[in-house]
Design a protein around this motif. Sequence first.
Motif, short mmCIF file in Angstrom:
data_model
loop_
_atom_site.label_atom_id
_atom_site.label_comp_id
_atom_site.label_asym_id
_atom_site.label_seq_id
_atom_site.Cartn_x
_atom_site.Cartn_y
_atom_site.Cartn_z
N VAL B 157 25.96 40.68 7.07
CA VAL B 157 27.27 41.15 6.34
C VAL B 157 27.73 40.53 5.27
CG1 VAL B 157 30.04 40.39 7.04
CG2 VAL B 157 27.99 40.68 8.74
N VAL B 158 28.47 41.67 4.63
CA VAL B 158 28.26 40.95 3.00
C VAL B 158 30.23 40.86 2.99
CG1 VAL B 158 26.17 41.69 2.00
CG2 VAL B 158 28.28 43.28 2.10
N GLY B 159 30.68 41.47 3.63
CA GLY B 159 32.56 41.29 3.37
C GLY B 159 33.71 41.81 4.58
N SER B 161 36.96 42.75 6.07
CA SER B 161 38.13 42.56 5.22
C SER B 161 39.39 43.16 6.81
CB SER B 161 38.92 44.41 4.99
OG SER B 161 40.05 44.57 4.76
N LEU B 164 41.68 46.14 6.58
CA LEU B 164 41.42 47.28 7.02
C LEU B 164 40.49 47.40 8.24
CD1 LEU B 164 40.30 48.30 3.47
CD2 LEU B 164 42.77 48.77 4.90
N ARG B 168 31.93 45.00 6.18
CA ARG B 168 30.56 45.10 5.41
C ARG B 168 29.55 45.21 5.00
NH1 ARG B 168 35.52 44.70 2.13
NH2 ARG B 168 34.41 43.13 1.60
N THR B 169 28.60 45.81 5.49
CA THR B 169 27.31 44.88 5.29
C THR B 169 26.01 45.56 4.60
OG1 THR B 169 25.79 46.75 6.97
CG2 THR B 169 27.78 45.22 8.32
N ARG B 171 24.36 47.75 5.77
CA ARG B 171 23.50 49.08 5.95
C ARG B 171 24.71 49.99 6.49
NH1 ARG B 171 18.29 48.85 7.44
NH2 ARG B 171 17.64 46.41 8.37
N GLY B 172 25.97 49.44 5.42
CA GLY B 172 26.75 49.85 5.24
C GLY B 172 27.88 49.69 5.90
N SER B 173 29.52 49.86 6.05
CA SER B 173 30.59 49.14 6.60
C SER B 173 31.52 49.81 7.75
CB SER B 173 31.54 50.04 5.40
OG SER B 173 31.36 49.36 4.09
N LYS B 175 34.10 50.31 11.09
CA LYS B 175 35.51 49.85 11.77
C LYS B 175 35.69 49.02 12.92
CE LYS B 175 38.11 52.18 8.76
NZ LYS B 175 39.72 52.00 8.29
N ARG B 326 32.14 31.95 2.46
CA ARG B 326 32.34 33.25 2.00
C ARG B 326 33.48 34.49 2.65
NH1 ARG B 326 30.91 37.82 -0.37
NH2 ARG B 326 29.22 38.46 0.96
N MET B 330 36.90 35.13 2.82
CA MET B 330 37.90 35.93 2.28
C MET B 330 38.91 36.95 2.79
SD MET B 330 34.74 39.62 2.09
CE MET B 330 34.19 38.57 0.84
#
Lengths: 377, 450
Positions: B157-159, B161, B164, B168-169, B171-173, B175, B326, B330
Motif C-alpha cells: 500500500v503506497v497511499g 485517501s 476519496l 493506492r498500491t 498494483r493499482g488503486s 476503492k 506514512r 497521509m
Amino acid sequence: MHAAAVENENILGSPDSILKNVHNFAREKLAPVANKIDQEGYYPVAEMQSLGQLGAFSGHLDRYGTQFDLALKNMESISRYCGSTGFIAWCQNVCGLYMEQSKNKALLDRLDDQAFAKHLGGTGLSNPMKSLTGIETMALHATATKGGYHVSGTLPWVSNIGKNQYFGAIASVKNQDGSHSHEIFFLMDIDETVALNKCPKFSGMEGTSTWGVTVENYFVGEANIIADPALPYIKNIRPAFILLQVGWGLGVIQGAIDSCREVEAGLGHVNQYLHNRPDQLEDELLELRERALDLAKTPYSPEKDHLINVLDVRAQTSELSLKASESALLHQGARGYLMESDVQRRVREAHFVAIVTPAIKHLRWEMAKLMKETMPA
Amino acid sequence: MTATKIEWQLFICRACGLIYNEEEGDPDSGLAPGTRFEDIPEDWECPLCGVTKADFEPFEKPNIQVDAAVINNNSNKTPGIIIVGAGIAGWTMAEAIRQHDTTTPITIITACSGDVYHKPELSVAIGRKISDDSLIKNRGTESAKELGINLLPNTFVVGLSAKLKTVRTTRGSFKYKKLILAQGAKSTVPNGIPPEMTWRINHFSSWHGLKEQLSTKAQSIVIVGAGMIGCELAENLNSAGHDVTLVFRGSWPLAKLIPEITGKRLLETFEAQGIRCISNASIEQTKVIEAQENQTCGLYELRLSNSELIEANQIVSATGLQIDTRIPVMAGLSCDNGIAVNSSTLKTEQDDIYALGDCISLAGESCRFVSPILKQAKVIAAQIRGEADQLYHHEQPRVRLKLDTCNLIMEGQPIKNIPWTTVNHDEQIILVEQRQDDRCVSKIELSRAS
C-alpha cells in the motif's frame, strides 16, 4: 519572501500574474495550434519562447525563488490546451534544473537563456533513470581523456532538441580495462558531430522535436559537466525531476474534465449513466493537485518517505490521466472520436503520461523496492 | 557430418528493448527466419528504433511467476471491504466478516505472500525444529478461495485517501466501502547496525532467511534486545546448538516489564544454559570482517557502548516494534504508539476506516499480543454490519513467555512507579505483584520448569 522570488517578481510580475499570463497565452495562442502540433508535427518553438518570456519556465529555479508550485501550475495550464507542449515544457524545466543544480559556472552563465526560453533544452534521462534502478543497461559510454571524456552511443529518443540546442545526458564511464568506473552527467551541445536520427512516427506527442541521438567520441569538457560522479547528484534531483512531470499530467486530466463538461448541456441526460463523471474526476484531481503542491514545498527532500510520496503522486497522475481521458471520450461520443478532436488527441497524450519514464510499471516497481524491508542477503 | 544443433538465441536492443529472435529473424528487413545474429550484416538496423547491430546484446528470458490471485483480482469494479495485511489480524478479520456475510466483496492487500501462519511460533521454531510445512497452516491462495475473497499478495500500500475512499498500491488503486487496517508493526533496527546486517524476526520470510543461514553449521549469534522476543530467541537458538550472546540496555532481561528480583533470576537461568548476557550495553558500530561466500557464513564485529568488541556470524535485532506512520498520517489518522482507534468501536478518526492488531493504540497504548485480535475482529465485523451496540472491552492478556527452562507468566498491566511487592521467593518460585488502591493490578510469576 525569498530574495530570488522578489527578483523574479520584479522581472516578471507576481506569481499570480505569471500564472494568469501563462494560462491566457495557452488558451488563446497555444490551443489554436494544438492540432497542427499533433497532426503535422509542428514544433512550437515560437510559442515556447513566448511562454518562457512570460515566466513559465523559471519559477522552480533557485535563482527565481524555488517556487515549484508555480512551475507545476504553469505546466498544468500549458498541457490543459496542448499535452505535447506541456511535455516539452517539462523538458525545458528539468534541463534548467540540471544546469542550475550543477553549480558549474559555465552552465550557470547559460541559465537565464534556458530559464526564459531563448534557447530550448531537452533531457535524455529516460535510459539512465531506468538503468540506475536496474531495468535496462546504460546506452551512452564514456572514456576519460585529457580535459574531459569521450562519449559514444545512441539514445533512441530525446525530446525538445534540434541542431544548436542541447540536453542533459548521462554516460557510464569505463576504465581502460573495460570495467565500469562511474557515471557522468553532462550537457550535450548538439553540434555538427552529433547525429540526430529521425524517430519512427509515434501515435501521439508529435511536435515535441524528438530525435534519436548518436555520438561517437563526442568530447565533454569541464564547461559541460553537470555532475561527476553523477549518482549523488541524481539522488538529489530525482524527486524534483519526477514531481515536475506531475504538472504536465494534471493539465491533461484537467483538459479531459473540460471536455466532459463541454457536452454536459447537450448530452447530460444520457451521460448521467456513465461512471467517472466530471465531478468525481474533479474531486480526484483536486486531491491529487493538493498532494503534489504539498510535496512541491520540499522538492529536494532527501527523505525516503518523500520519494515514495512523489512516486505515488506520479503514478496516480498516470492512472487518473488514463481514466479521465477515456471518460472524456465516452462523454463526447462520436464527436470525441473524430481524428481532429481534442479528446482524441488527449487520449493519446494520456497514454504517453502513463508510459513515458517513469512509466506506471516502473513507478510501482520502484515503490515496491523502496518499501521492502532490508534484511541480510 | 553430424551438426550439433545450437539453440536459438535472443538479442535485446539496448536502446529500445526490442528483442531479436534468431528463430524468427526479421523478414521485413530481409533477415530470413533462422538467421543467426552473427550472420546479420553490420549495417542492419533495429526495426523499432533504428540503432545498429552493435547496440544489441545477448538476452535471456527471465523466469517470471505471476500470482494467480493477482490476475483474478477485480475488486476495483465493485468497492467492498479492503483489509490491509494478511497476518493473523488480517485473516481473522476476513473470517469474522465471512461468518455473517458471504457476499460483500473482500480484498486482502498484503506485502507478504499471504500464507497463513502463526507468528508467535517463529521465535521458537528453529530450536523446536518446526518444519516450514507445519508452520504454514495454509497457502494464502487456498485460504482466499475458501473464504471467497480476493488476495493481492506481494503488494504494498503506497497511499490512502480517506476522502476519496481509495487505497493506492503497487498494483493499482482500489476503492473501498470499508477499510480495515491490519498491517501490523515493523521491527525497529537499532542504531549502530545497518539493516542489511541484522535479521528481525517479525515475518515468515525473514525467519526463513535466518533459518537457512543457520542450517549450515553451528554459529555465533548476537541477539540485540532482551524483550520477550529477544529472550525467547536467545533460549531457543541456544538450545539449537548455537553460541548465543544477548546484548541489552537494561540491567537484566525484560527490564521494562519485570522487577529486579525476577529479572536477576531470569539472568541466572540464561547464563546457566550458556547464554552470554551483556547488560547495560548497546551497539555502537558494526562492520563486516569476512563476507559471506556461498554456503559459508560471514563474520561481523560489533563494538559495544562499553567498548567491548564481539564477533558474530549472525546478528538478530529484537529491539521492539513501531508502526510505519506514512500512510495513516497521509489519511489524517493520528498515531500515538499506533493508529489511534476508539477503544469501544475500534474505528479510527476517519469514517469507514477501522484498525486492529499490532498497528493500533488504545488510549495511547499498543497491545501487541495475539489474544485480543479475535475479539477485535468480531467487534469490527459487527460494527460494519451496523450492530453498533457490540463494543470492544480491552483486557490486558495474560502473557506467558515461550521458554523451556522456566515459566514466566505476566498478568495485568504493570504501572510505572508503583513498587513491586514480593509475595513468594524461594528456589522454585518467585511471585511479585503491584497493588493500587488495595487491589492487585499486575502480577508476575517466575518458576523453574518441572
